[in-house]
Design an enzyme around this catalytic site. Sequence first.
Site, mmCIF file in Angstrom:
data_model
loop_
_atom_site.group_PDB
_atom_site.id
_atom_site.type_symbol
_atom_site.label_atom_id
_atom_site.label_comp_id
_atom_site.label_asym_id
_atom_site.label_seq_id
_atom_site.Cartn_x
_atom_site.Cartn_y
_atom_site.Cartn_z
ATOM 1 N N GLY A 148 17.990 36.173 23.815
ATOM 2 C CA GLY A 148 16.825 36.441 22.992
ATOM 3 C C GLY A 148 15.625 36.729 23.877
ATOM 4 O O GLY A 148 15.770 37.203 25.013
ATOM 5 N N ILE A 150 13.579 34.732 25.479
ATOM 6 C CA ILE A 150 13.565 33.981 26.740
ATOM 7 C C ILE A 150 14.616 34.527 27.692
ATOM 8 O O ILE A 150 14.344 34.775 28.873
ATOM 9 C CB ILE A 150 13.782 32.482 26.484
ATOM 10 C CG1 ILE A 150 12.610 31.897 25.706
ATOM 11 C CG2 ILE A 150 13.976 31.727 27.800
ATOM 12 C CD1 ILE A 150 12.817 30.470 25.249
ATOM 13 N N ARG A 227 17.591 23.564 25.019
ATOM 14 C CA ARG A 227 17.610 22.236 24.429
ATOM 15 C C ARG A 227 18.680 21.417 25.131
ATOM 16 O O ARG A 227 19.755 21.928 25.458
ATOM 17 C CB ARG A 227 17.900 22.296 22.933
ATOM 18 C CG ARG A 227 16.762 22.802 22.076
ATOM 19 C CD ARG A 227 15.625 21.795 21.990
ATOM 20 N NE ARG A 227 14.585 22.210 21.057
ATOM 21 C CZ ARG A 227 13.488 22.865 21.389
ATOM 22 N NH1 ARG A 227 13.289 23.200 22.663
ATOM 23 N NH2 ARG A 227 12.576 23.183 20.480
ATOM 24 N N ASP A 251 14.990 21.186 32.422
ATOM 25 C CA ASP A 251 13.695 20.895 31.813
ATOM 26 C C ASP A 251 13.853 20.157 30.491
ATOM 27 O O ASP A 251 12.868 19.667 29.946
ATOM 28 C CB ASP A 251 12.916 22.198 31.592
ATOM 29 C CG ASP A 251 11.519 21.950 31.051
ATOM 30 O OD1 ASP A 251 10.760 21.225 31.718
ATOM 31 O OD2 ASP A 251 11.193 22.459 29.957
ATOM 32 N N GLU A 256 15.064 12.614 24.598
ATOM 33 C CA GLU A 256 13.761 12.774 25.241
ATOM 34 C C GLU A 256 12.760 11.765 24.683
ATOM 35 O O GLU A 256 12.713 11.567 23.466
ATOM 36 C CB GLU A 256 13.251 14.202 25.054
ATOM 37 C CG GLU A 256 14.152 15.222 25.737
ATOM 38 C CD GLU A 256 13.608 16.652 25.695
ATOM 39 O OE1 GLU A 256 12.557 16.891 25.048
ATOM 40 O OE2 GLU A 256 14.222 17.519 26.331
ATOM 41 N N HIS A 274 10.302 18.583 30.224
ATOM 42 C CA HIS A 274 10.161 19.485 29.070
ATOM 43 C C HIS A 274 8.783 20.147 29.072
ATOM 44 O O HIS A 274 8.035 20.099 28.094
ATOM 45 C CB HIS A 274 10.400 18.741 27.754
ATOM 46 C CG HIS A 274 10.786 19.667 26.625
ATOM 47 N ND1 HIS A 274 11.541 19.263 25.558
ATOM 48 C CD2 HIS A 274 10.526 20.984 26.405
ATOM 49 C CE1 HIS A 274 11.735 20.266 24.718
ATOM 50 N NE2 HIS A 274 11.125 21.329 25.225
#
Length: 309
Positions: A148, A150, A227, A251, A256, A274
Amino acid sequence: MTRPAILIVQPHLHPLRALLGSTYDTYGLWEGPPAEAAAQIGALVVDGAYPLDRGLVEQLPNLGLIACFTAGHDGIDVDWCRARGLAVTHAPAVNHEDVADHALALILAARREIVRGDRELRAGGWTPDSRIMTGSLKGQRVGIVGMGAIGQAVAARCEALRMTVRWWGPRPKPDLIQVRADSLVDLARDSDILVIAARADDGNRGLISADIIQALGPQGLLVNVARGQIIDEGAMIAALREGRLGQAALDVFETEPTDPARWADVPNTVLTPHTAGATREAVQGMVLLLMQNLGAHFAGEPLVTPLTD
Protein backbone atom coordinates in the site's frame (compact mmCIF):
# COMPACT_ATOMS: atom_id res chain seq x y z
CA MET A 1 -27.36 26.55 22.63
CA THR A 2 -26.16 23.08 23.66
CA ARG A 3 -22.74 22.18 22.27
CA PRO A 4 -22.08 18.76 20.74
CA ALA A 5 -20.45 16.29 23.13
CA ILE A 6 -17.62 13.89 22.36
CA LEU A 7 -15.90 11.16 24.36
CA ILE A 8 -12.13 10.62 23.99
CA VAL A 9 -11.47 6.95 24.72
CA GLN A 10 -7.74 6.23 25.14
CA PRO A 11 -5.77 8.11 27.83
CA HIS A 12 -2.83 8.86 25.50
CA LEU A 13 -5.18 10.96 23.36
CA HIS A 14 -5.81 13.35 26.24
CA PRO A 15 -3.94 16.28 24.57
CA LEU A 16 -6.80 16.42 22.04
CA ARG A 17 -9.06 17.66 24.80
CA ALA A 18 -7.41 21.07 24.84
CA LEU A 19 -7.76 21.35 21.05
CA LEU A 20 -11.39 20.25 20.89
CA GLY A 21 -12.68 21.82 24.09
CA SER A 22 -13.40 25.20 22.52
CA THR A 23 -15.94 23.63 20.17
CA TYR A 24 -17.23 20.55 21.99
CA ASP A 25 -18.09 19.35 25.45
CA THR A 26 -15.33 16.80 25.87
CA TYR A 27 -15.14 13.82 28.19
CA GLY A 28 -12.28 11.40 28.86
CA LEU A 29 -13.13 7.75 29.40
CA TRP A 30 -10.13 7.40 31.75
CA GLU A 31 -12.04 9.61 34.19
CA GLY A 32 -14.82 7.03 34.35
CA PRO A 33 -17.85 6.28 32.13
CA PRO A 34 -19.69 9.59 31.66
CA ALA A 35 -23.08 8.26 32.75
CA GLU A 36 -24.52 11.73 33.25
CA ALA A 37 -23.67 12.69 29.65
CA ALA A 38 -24.35 9.38 27.89
CA ALA A 39 -27.36 10.73 26.03
CA GLN A 40 -25.46 13.79 24.77
CA ILE A 41 -22.37 12.11 23.34
CA GLY A 42 -22.49 12.06 19.56
CA ALA A 43 -18.95 10.94 18.68
CA LEU A 44 -16.13 8.81 20.05
CA VAL A 45 -12.53 9.82 19.38
CA VAL A 46 -10.34 6.70 19.34
CA ASP A 47 -6.96 5.30 18.43
CA GLY A 48 -7.91 2.82 15.75
CA ALA A 49 -5.23 0.32 16.80
CA TYR A 50 -7.19 -0.52 19.95
CA PRO A 51 -10.31 -2.74 20.00
CA LEU A 52 -13.53 -0.77 20.09
CA ASP A 53 -15.47 -1.38 23.31
CA ARG A 54 -18.84 -2.54 22.01
CA GLY A 55 -20.37 -2.39 25.45
CA LEU A 56 -19.46 1.28 25.68
CA VAL A 57 -20.94 1.98 22.26
CA GLU A 58 -24.22 0.37 23.25
CA GLN A 59 -24.48 2.65 26.30
CA LEU A 60 -24.50 5.79 24.11
CA PRO A 61 -27.94 6.09 22.47
CA ASN A 62 -27.17 9.14 20.32
CA LEU A 63 -23.72 8.12 19.16
CA GLY A 64 -23.29 8.61 15.42
CA LEU A 65 -19.55 8.69 14.68
CA ILE A 66 -16.43 6.70 15.54
CA ALA A 67 -13.61 9.13 14.71
CA CYS A 68 -10.23 7.40 14.48
CA PHE A 69 -7.43 9.84 15.15
CA THR A 70 -5.07 7.43 13.38
CA ALA A 71 -4.75 6.13 9.85
CA GLY A 72 -4.85 2.53 11.09
CA HIS A 73 -8.22 1.17 12.13
CA ASP A 74 -7.63 -2.53 12.74
CA GLY A 75 -9.33 -2.31 16.13
CA ILE A 76 -12.58 -1.15 14.53
CA ASP A 77 -15.12 -3.59 13.06
CA VAL A 78 -16.46 -1.26 10.38
CA ASP A 79 -19.25 -3.64 9.36
CA TRP A 80 -20.43 -3.92 12.98
CA CYS A 81 -20.48 -0.14 13.25
CA ARG A 82 -22.26 0.32 9.96
CA ALA A 83 -24.96 -2.18 10.99
CA ARG A 84 -25.67 0.08 13.98
CA GLY A 85 -25.81 3.24 11.93
CA LEU A 86 -22.39 4.45 13.01
CA ALA A 87 -20.04 6.15 10.58
CA VAL A 88 -16.28 5.63 10.94
CA THR A 89 -13.58 8.06 9.86
CA HIS A 90 -9.78 7.90 9.97
CA ALA A 91 -6.67 9.86 8.93
CA PRO A 92 -5.28 8.29 5.74
CA ALA A 93 -2.30 9.43 3.66
CA VAL A 94 -0.91 11.59 6.45
CA ASN A 95 2.11 9.74 7.86
CA HIS A 96 2.99 6.99 5.36
CA GLU A 97 6.12 8.82 4.18
CA ASP A 98 7.26 9.21 7.79
CA VAL A 99 6.67 5.52 8.49
CA ALA A 100 8.70 4.64 5.39
CA ASP A 101 11.52 6.92 6.59
CA HIS A 102 11.52 5.06 9.90
CA ALA A 103 11.58 1.69 8.17
CA LEU A 104 14.68 2.75 6.24
CA ALA A 105 16.23 4.06 9.46
CA LEU A 106 15.66 0.67 11.10
CA ILE A 107 17.29 -1.08 8.14
CA LEU A 108 20.31 1.20 8.34
CA ALA A 109 20.55 0.94 12.12
CA ALA A 110 20.47 -2.86 11.99
CA ARG A 111 22.58 -3.57 8.92
CA ARG A 112 25.23 -0.92 9.64
CA GLU A 113 25.31 -1.69 13.41
CA ILE A 114 24.69 1.94 14.32
CA VAL A 115 23.24 1.25 17.76
CA ARG A 116 26.11 -1.09 18.63
CA GLY A 117 28.65 1.48 17.43
CA ASP A 118 27.09 4.19 19.58
CA ARG A 119 27.15 1.96 22.67
CA GLU A 120 30.74 0.82 22.13
CA LEU A 121 32.01 4.37 21.63
CA ARG A 122 30.28 5.60 24.79
CA ALA A 123 31.69 2.64 26.75
CA GLY A 124 35.23 3.42 25.67
CA GLY A 125 35.41 0.52 23.26
CA TRP A 126 36.76 2.53 20.30
CA THR A 127 40.47 1.75 20.04
CA PRO A 128 42.93 2.03 17.14
CA ASP A 129 42.59 -1.70 16.55
CA SER A 130 38.79 -1.91 16.74
CA ARG A 131 36.39 -1.31 13.92
CA ILE A 132 32.91 -2.67 13.33
CA MET A 133 32.75 -4.25 9.88
CA THR A 134 29.35 -4.52 8.21
CA GLY A 135 27.96 -5.45 4.85
CA SER A 136 26.89 -2.92 2.23
CA LEU A 137 23.24 -2.20 1.52
CA LYS A 138 23.91 -2.05 -2.21
CA GLY A 139 22.48 -5.15 -3.84
CA GLN A 140 20.52 -6.30 -0.79
CA ARG A 141 17.25 -7.99 -1.71
CA VAL A 142 14.30 -6.38 0.03
CA GLY A 143 10.94 -8.11 0.28
CA ILE A 144 7.95 -5.97 1.26
CA VAL A 145 4.83 -7.53 2.73
CA GLY A 146 1.94 -5.24 1.88
CA MET A 147 2.34 -2.80 -1.00
CA GLY A 148 0.00 0.00 0.00
CA ALA A 149 1.10 3.59 0.55
CA ILE A 150 3.70 2.65 3.16
CA GLY A 151 5.06 -0.31 1.22
CA GLN A 152 5.43 1.73 -1.97
CA ALA A 153 7.20 4.53 -0.08
CA VAL A 154 9.59 1.97 1.45
CA ALA A 155 10.25 0.52 -2.01
CA ALA A 156 11.18 3.93 -3.43
CA ARG A 157 13.68 4.54 -0.64
CA CYS A 158 15.27 1.11 -0.92
CA GLU A 159 15.62 1.38 -4.69
CA ALA A 160 17.26 4.80 -4.29
CA LEU A 161 19.94 3.02 -2.22
CA ARG A 162 20.37 0.47 -5.03
CA MET A 163 18.67 -2.37 -3.25
CA THR A 164 16.36 -4.62 -5.27
CA VAL A 165 12.70 -4.85 -4.28
CA ARG A 166 10.03 -7.52 -4.63
CA TRP A 167 6.77 -7.76 -2.74
CA TRP A 168 3.88 -9.96 -1.78
CA GLY A 169 0.26 -9.24 -0.88
CA PRO A 170 -2.99 -11.16 -1.21
CA ARG A 171 -4.02 -9.33 -4.38
CA PRO A 172 -2.01 -8.47 -7.52
CA LYS A 173 -1.39 -4.79 -8.30
CA PRO A 174 -0.76 -4.56 -12.05
CA ASP A 175 0.27 -0.90 -11.91
CA LEU A 176 3.34 -1.63 -9.78
CA ILE A 177 6.70 -2.04 -11.48
CA GLN A 178 8.06 -4.22 -8.68
CA VAL A 179 7.66 -7.98 -9.12
CA ARG A 180 5.09 -9.74 -6.93
CA ALA A 181 6.37 -13.01 -5.46
CA ASP A 182 4.39 -16.18 -5.99
CA SER A 183 3.95 -16.62 -2.25
CA LEU A 184 5.00 -15.11 1.05
CA VAL A 185 7.36 -17.99 1.79
CA ASP A 186 9.01 -17.51 -1.61
CA LEU A 187 9.45 -13.81 -0.88
CA ALA A 188 11.04 -14.55 2.50
CA ARG A 189 13.33 -17.22 1.05
CA ASP A 190 14.58 -14.86 -1.68
CA SER A 191 15.02 -11.77 0.55
CA ASP A 192 17.88 -10.49 2.66
CA ILE A 193 15.53 -8.01 4.35
CA LEU A 194 11.81 -8.56 4.91
CA VAL A 195 9.78 -5.42 5.69
CA ILE A 196 6.27 -5.75 7.11
CA ALA A 197 4.07 -2.89 5.91
CA ALA A 198 0.69 -4.61 5.70
CA ARG A 199 -2.50 -3.37 7.27
CA ALA A 200 -3.44 -5.60 10.19
CA ASP A 201 -6.73 -7.46 10.34
CA ASP A 202 -8.11 -10.67 11.80
CA GLY A 203 -6.98 -12.58 8.73
CA ASN A 204 -3.26 -11.87 8.99
CA ARG A 205 -2.59 -12.30 12.70
CA GLY A 206 0.60 -14.37 12.96
CA LEU A 207 1.12 -14.13 9.20
CA ILE A 208 4.88 -14.00 9.72
CA SER A 209 5.01 -17.46 11.22
CA ALA A 210 7.86 -19.70 12.29
CA ASP A 211 7.98 -21.07 8.74
CA ILE A 212 8.35 -17.60 7.20
CA ILE A 213 11.03 -16.69 9.74
CA GLN A 214 12.85 -19.93 8.94
CA ALA A 215 12.70 -19.08 5.23
CA LEU A 216 14.22 -15.64 5.86
CA GLY A 217 17.06 -17.41 7.62
CA PRO A 218 20.14 -16.78 9.76
CA GLN A 219 21.39 -13.88 7.64
CA GLY A 220 18.00 -12.25 7.24
CA LEU A 221 16.70 -9.02 8.76
CA LEU A 222 13.02 -8.77 9.75
CA VAL A 223 11.63 -5.20 9.94
CA ASN A 224 8.15 -4.37 11.23
CA VAL A 225 6.51 -0.94 10.98
CA ALA A 226 2.96 -2.25 10.64
CA ARG A 227 1.39 -4.00 13.66
CA GLY A 228 3.03 -6.33 16.16
CA GLN A 229 0.39 -9.05 15.90
CA ILE A 230 1.29 -9.73 12.26
CA ILE A 231 4.46 -11.48 13.50
CA ASP A 232 4.50 -14.56 15.71
CA GLU A 233 6.59 -12.73 18.27
CA GLY A 234 7.45 -15.80 20.32
CA ALA A 235 8.70 -17.65 17.25
CA MET A 236 10.76 -14.64 16.21
CA ILE A 237 12.39 -14.30 19.63
CA ALA A 238 13.23 -18.00 19.70
CA ALA A 239 14.75 -17.78 16.22
CA LEU A 240 16.88 -14.78 17.20
CA ARG A 241 18.15 -16.51 20.33
CA GLU A 242 18.97 -19.69 18.43
CA GLY A 243 20.60 -17.95 15.46
CA ARG A 244 17.95 -19.07 12.98
CA LEU A 245 17.08 -15.42 12.26
CA GLY A 246 19.85 -12.90 11.75
CA GLN A 247 18.32 -9.63 12.99
CA ALA A 248 15.06 -7.92 13.82
CA ALA A 249 14.29 -4.19 13.77
CA LEU A 250 10.89 -3.46 15.28
CA ASP A 251 8.72 -0.42 15.91
CA VAL A 252 5.60 -2.38 16.89
CA PHE A 253 4.96 -5.24 19.26
CA GLU A 254 2.42 -7.91 20.09
CA THR A 255 1.51 -6.12 23.34
CA GLU A 256 2.12 -2.40 23.76
CA PRO A 257 3.87 -1.05 25.68
CA THR A 258 6.04 -4.14 25.42
CA ASP A 259 7.70 -5.47 28.57
CA PRO A 260 11.41 -4.49 28.37
CA ALA A 261 12.33 -7.67 30.25
CA ARG A 262 11.03 -9.65 27.27
CA TRP A 263 13.88 -8.26 25.15
CA ALA A 264 16.68 -8.12 27.71
CA ASP A 265 18.55 -11.15 26.37
CA VAL A 266 17.33 -11.15 22.76
CA PRO A 267 20.35 -10.54 20.48
CA ASN A 268 20.65 -8.60 17.24
CA THR A 269 17.67 -6.32 17.68
CA VAL A 270 16.92 -2.63 17.17
CA LEU A 271 13.73 -1.55 18.97
CA THR A 272 11.75 1.69 18.91
CA PRO A 273 8.54 2.45 20.87
CA HIS A 274 5.93 2.67 18.07
CA THR A 275 7.18 6.03 16.84
CA ALA A 276 7.43 5.44 13.08
CA GLY A 277 4.53 7.71 12.20
CA ALA A 278 4.89 10.12 15.12
CA THR A 279 6.18 13.29 13.54
CA ARG A 280 4.93 16.78 14.36
CA GLU A 281 3.76 17.25 10.79
CA ALA A 282 1.85 13.97 10.74
CA VAL A 283 0.13 14.67 14.05
CA GLN A 284 -0.91 18.10 12.78
CA GLY A 285 -2.40 16.44 9.71
CA MET A 286 -4.30 13.91 11.83
CA VAL A 287 -5.65 16.67 14.08
CA LEU A 288 -6.86 18.61 11.04
CA LEU A 289 -8.69 15.61 9.60
CA LEU A 290 -10.20 14.77 12.99
CA MET A 291 -11.56 18.29 13.37
CA GLN A 292 -12.88 18.34 9.81
CA ASN A 293 -14.66 15.01 10.24
CA LEU A 294 -16.17 16.00 13.59
CA GLY A 295 -17.31 19.31 12.16
CA ALA A 296 -18.89 17.66 9.12
CA HIS A 297 -20.65 15.04 11.24
CA PHE A 298 -22.26 17.49 13.63
CA ALA A 299 -23.21 19.82 10.76
CA GLY A 300 -24.87 16.98 8.86
CA GLU A 301 -22.43 17.34 5.96
CA PRO A 302 -20.48 14.63 4.04
CA LEU A 303 -17.56 13.24 6.01
CA VAL A 304 -14.07 14.10 4.77
CA THR A 305 -12.38 10.72 5.15
CA PRO A 306 -15.01 8.05 5.83
CA LEU A 307 -14.13 4.38 6.03
CA THR A 308 -16.05 2.38 3.49
CA ASP A 309 -14.56 -1.10 4.00
